[in-house]
Design a protein around this motif. Sequence first.
Motif, PDB file in Angstrom:
ATOM      1  N   THR A   1     -29.054 -53.155  80.749  1.00  0.00           N
ATOM      2  CA  THR A   1     -29.096 -51.787  81.571  1.00  0.00           C
ATOM      3  C   THR A   1     -27.657 -51.037  81.439  1.00  0.00           C
ATOM      4  O   THR A   1     -26.626 -51.766  81.298  1.00  0.00           O
ATOM      5  N   PRO A   2     -27.610 -49.823  81.807  1.00  0.00           N
ATOM      6  CA  PRO A   2     -26.113 -49.198  81.527  1.00  0.00           C
ATOM      7  C   PRO A   2     -25.419 -49.127  82.896  1.00  0.00           C
ATOM      8  O   PRO A   2     -24.328 -48.498  82.893  1.00  0.00           O
ATOM      9  N   ASP A   3     -25.976 -49.941  83.859  1.00  0.00           N
ATOM     10  CA  ASP A   3     -25.567 -49.684  85.372  1.00  0.00           C
ATOM     11  C   ASP A   3     -23.580 -49.993  85.223  1.00  0.00           C
ATOM     12  O   ASP A   3     -22.931 -49.323  86.001  1.00  0.00           O
ATOM     13  N   GLN A   4     -23.388 -51.026  84.401  1.00  0.00           N
ATOM     14  CA  GLN A   4     -22.055 -51.460  84.504  1.00  0.00           C
ATOM     15  C   GLN A   4     -21.130 -50.237  84.042  1.00  0.00           C
ATOM     16  O   GLN A   4     -19.966 -50.130  84.382  1.00  0.00           O
ATOM     17  N   ALA A   5     -21.588 -49.690  82.930  1.00  0.00           N
ATOM     18  CA  ALA A   5     -20.909 -48.663  82.164  1.00  0.00           C
ATOM     19  C   ALA A   5     -20.750 -47.604  83.044  1.00  0.00           C
ATOM     20  O   ALA A   5     -19.941 -46.735  83.196  1.00  0.00           O
ATOM     21  N   LYS A   6     -21.886 -47.281  83.785  1.00  0.00           N
ATOM     22  CA  LYS A   6     -21.864 -46.183  84.659  1.00  0.00           C
ATOM     23  C   LYS A   6     -20.857 -46.337  85.889  1.00  0.00           C
ATOM     24  O   LYS A   6     -19.932 -45.201  85.943  1.00  0.00           O
ATOM     25  N   LYS A   7     -20.600 -47.559  86.242  1.00  0.00           N
ATOM     26  CA  LYS A   7     -19.398 -47.730  87.194  1.00  0.00           C
ATOM     27  C   LYS A   7     -18.239 -47.502  86.461  1.00  0.00           C
ATOM     28  O   LYS A   7     -17.149 -47.082  87.200  1.00  0.00           O
ATOM     29  N   MET A   8     -18.043 -48.030  85.112  1.00  0.00           N
ATOM     30  CA  MET A   8     -16.420 -47.916  84.537  1.00  0.00           C
ATOM     31  C   MET A   8     -16.497 -46.502  84.191  1.00  0.00           C
ATOM     32  O   MET A   8     -15.143 -46.000  84.265  1.00  0.00           O
ATOM     33  N   ALA A   9     -17.548 -45.724  83.871  1.00  0.00           N
ATOM     34  CA  ALA A   9     -17.191 -44.102  83.734  1.00  0.00           C
ATOM     35  C   ALA A   9     -16.711 -43.685  84.806  1.00  0.00           C
ATOM     36  O   ALA A   9     -15.730 -42.527  84.950  1.00  0.00           O
ATOM     37  N   ALA A  10     -17.287 -43.748  86.045  1.00  0.00           N
ATOM     38  CA  ALA A  10     -16.851 -43.204  87.397  1.00  0.00           C
ATOM     39  C   ALA A  10     -15.512 -43.508  87.453  1.00  0.00           C
ATOM     40  O   ALA A  10     -14.806 -42.796  88.054  1.00  0.00           O
ATOM     41  N   GLN A  11     -15.103 -44.781  87.300  1.00  0.00           N
ATOM     42  CA  GLN A  11     -13.864 -45.347  87.482  1.00  0.00           C
ATOM     43  C   GLN A  11     -12.924 -44.472  86.963  1.00  0.00           C
ATOM     44  O   GLN A  11     -11.669 -43.972  87.458  1.00  0.00           O
ATOM     45  N   LEU A  12     -13.181 -44.159  85.494  1.00  0.00           N
ATOM     46  CA  LEU A  12     -12.249 -43.592  84.820  1.00  0.00           C
ATOM     47  C   LEU A  12     -12.339 -42.088  84.870  1.00  0.00           C
ATOM     48  O   LEU A  12     -11.632 -41.057  84.320  1.00  0.00           O
ATOM     49  N   GLU A  13     -13.365 -41.618  85.634  1.00  0.00           N
ATOM     50  CA  GLU A  13     -13.585 -39.991  85.822  1.00  0.00           C
ATOM     51  C   GLU A  13     -14.124 -39.532  84.387  1.00  0.00           C
ATOM     52  O   GLU A  13     -13.376 -38.289  84.197  1.00  0.00           O
ATOM     53  N   ILE A  14     -14.795 -40.109  83.730  1.00  0.00           N
ATOM     54  CA  ILE A  14     -15.177 -39.460  82.366  1.00  0.00           C
ATOM     55  C   ILE A  14     -16.692 -39.127  82.525  1.00  0.00           C
ATOM     56  O   ILE A  14     -17.343 -39.903  83.175  1.00  0.00           O
ATOM     57  N   ASN A  15     -17.190 -38.376  81.511  1.00  0.00           N
ATOM     58  CA  ASN A  15     -18.511 -38.090  81.363  1.00  0.00           C
ATOM     59  C   ASN A  15     -19.115 -39.309  80.717  1.00  0.00           C
ATOM     60  O   ASN A  15     -18.415 -39.947  79.766  1.00  0.00           O
ATOM     61  N   LEU A  16     -20.178 -39.521  80.946  1.00  0.00           N
ATOM     62  CA  LEU A  16     -21.077 -40.719  80.180  1.00  0.00           C
ATOM     63  C   LEU A  16     -22.201 -40.078  79.725  1.00  0.00           C
ATOM     64  O   LEU A  16     -23.121 -39.553  80.267  1.00  0.00           O
ATOM     65  N   LYS A  17     -22.546 -40.134  78.299  1.00  0.00           N
ATOM     66  CA  LYS A  17     -24.182 -40.256  77.722  1.00  0.00           C
ATOM     67  C   LYS A  17     -24.580 -41.613  77.795  1.00  0.00           C
ATOM     68  O   LYS A  17     -24.120 -42.744  77.108  1.00  0.00           O
ATOM     69  N   ILE A  18     -25.890 -41.410  78.173  1.00  0.00           N
ATOM     70  CA  ILE A  18     -26.812 -42.644  78.070  1.00  0.00           C
ATOM     71  C   ILE A  18     -27.830 -42.601  77.156  1.00  0.00           C
ATOM     72  O   ILE A  18     -28.689 -41.547  77.078  1.00  0.00           O
ATOM     73  N   VAL A  19     -27.916 -43.262  75.941  1.00  0.00           N
ATOM     74  CA  VAL A  19     -29.025 -43.174  75.171  1.00  0.00           C
ATOM     75  C   VAL A  19     -29.795 -44.232  75.247  1.00  0.00           C
ATOM     76  O   VAL A  19     -29.467 -45.608  74.938  1.00  0.00           O
ATOM     77  N   ASP A  20     -31.187 -44.262  75.324  1.00  0.00           N
ATOM     78  CA  ASP A  20     -32.329 -45.075  75.289  1.00  0.00           C
ATOM     79  C   ASP A  20     -32.465 -45.583  73.849  1.00  0.00           C
ATOM     80  O   ASP A  20     -33.085 -44.817  73.363  1.00  0.00           O
ATOM     81  N   PHE A  21     -32.092 -46.680  73.410  1.00  0.00           N
ATOM     82  CA  PHE A  21     -32.575 -47.068  72.011  1.00  0.00           C
ATOM     83  C   PHE A  21     -33.487 -48.014  72.062  1.00  0.00           C
ATOM     84  O   PHE A  21     -33.420 -49.017  70.927  1.00  0.00           O
ATOM     85  N   SER A  22     -34.421 -48.174  73.145  1.00  0.00           N
ATOM     86  CA  SER A  22     -35.253 -49.354  73.071  1.00  0.00           C
ATOM     87  C   SER A  22     -36.093 -49.953  71.878  1.00  0.00           C
ATOM     88  O   SER A  22     -35.950 -51.062  71.488  1.00  0.00           O
ATOM     89  N   GLN A  23     -36.612 -49.037  71.385  1.00  0.00           N
ATOM     90  CA  GLN A  23     -37.392 -49.298  70.378  1.00  0.00           C
ATOM     91  C   GLN A  23     -36.586 -49.607  68.837  1.00  0.00           C
ATOM     92  O   GLN A  23     -36.877 -50.591  68.174  1.00  0.00           O
ATOM     93  N   GLU A  24     -35.378 -48.783  68.724  1.00  0.00           N
ATOM     94  CA  GLU A  24     -34.633 -49.244  67.350  1.00  0.00           C
ATOM     95  C   GLU A  24     -34.043 -50.481  67.686  1.00  0.00           C
ATOM     96  O   GLU A  24     -33.914 -51.454  66.969  1.00  0.00           O
ATOM     97  N   HIS A  25     -33.684 -50.843  69.074  1.00  0.00           N
ATOM     98  CA  HIS A  25     -33.060 -52.131  69.046  1.00  0.00           C
ATOM     99  C   HIS A  25     -33.904 -53.422  69.142  1.00  0.00           C
ATOM    100  O   HIS A  25     -33.741 -54.269  68.483  1.00  0.00           O
ATOM    101  N   LEU A  26     -35.112 -53.037  69.619  1.00  0.00           N
ATOM    102  CA  LEU A  26     -36.448 -54.002  69.570  1.00  0.00           C
ATOM    103  C   LEU A  26     -36.511 -54.698  67.985  1.00  0.00           C
ATOM    104  O   LEU A  26     -36.566 -55.498  67.742  1.00  0.00           O
ATOM    105  N   ASN A  27     -36.537 -53.425  67.163  1.00  0.00           N
ATOM    106  CA  ASN A  27     -36.775 -53.934  65.725  1.00  0.00           C
ATOM    107  C   ASN A  27     -35.798 -54.787  65.172  1.00  0.00           C
ATOM    108  O   ASN A  27     -36.149 -55.501  64.624  1.00  0.00           O
TER     109      ASN A  27
END
Length: 305
Positions: free
Chosen positions: A40-66
């Motif tokens: 999940t991106p949960d940890q990265a969300k916390k890190m972005a909040a700590q740094l006070e930066i914008n965060l893009k979240i990209v779901d790559f489930s299918q590509e990753h599964l391949n």
Amino acid sequence: MKTKALVLLSGGLDSLLAAKVLLDQGIDVTGLVFCGLFFTPDQAKKMAAQLEINLKIVDFSQEHLNIVLKPKYGYGKGANPCIDCHILMLKMAKEIMQKEGYDFVATGEVIGQRPMSQSAKKIKLVEQEADLKGCLLRPLCAKNLEPTIAENKGLVDREKLLDITGRSRKRQNQLAIDSGIKEMPSPNSGCILTEVKFGELVRKLKKMKKKASANDILMLKTGRHEFVGDCLLIISHNQAEGQELATLIQPGDISIESLNYPGPLAVIRSFGDNTQAILRAKEIVKQRSKKGAEKQDFEYKILNH
Ligand code: SF4
């Protein structure tokens, strides 16, 4: 105009520090995190909040599964195709960089930190395969690498970048303290694919079925698993798992549960003869059905899907 960097945030300390090193130069940093079926991106969300930066979240489930099903560069200790995964993430990051006008992509990689994916050779390979040569900056070890285009153009001050190498975490830990990082990320990657047990299941499944499907792999994420004869047998531990498992049932599967006592759901995915697996599933379902094991009136609900 401010230099714009797109920084891959894994949720770990290194990528957090890489972003911080760039922020401290006054660079406009946006975080990028991928999410899929195995983390999940949960940890990265916390890190972005700590740094006070914008965060893009990209779901790559299918590509990753391949790539999990068919990695070009193999697996780590589990079923983690980290090299292929890094290449995929960087290819996608490159597309975003070009489309949205970032000056470069950055990561928290450190030469020699991880034997599988961060040796000098692998770092170069990943960069080449992702076609990001000259546009991929690794702030934590940049001084050990060729300068990137952004450094050559003066968009990034190379002198303020670092020269960390190897597996020791000392410099990163010190840097985190010096940078005032309050919440230290957990060292665990959070990716189930790195778990040795899960990796064993994936390998066994792929032996049984050469072209395992996405659904086959997803079946490995829930419940308890046994390989019986030519079948994969999955048994839920609790109601929530039973419900999840039920959503994954495919035509050809057999489900077995108790008709009259609360208990687990067993699903058999057959790749050949299923006689032994049915017997085993019935045995487990009866044993683990509350109060049902000893009862004479115990009945099964068996469905051929
Ligand atoms: S640990 Fe998982 S998410 Fe991270 S690079 Fe490897 S496969 Fe990708």
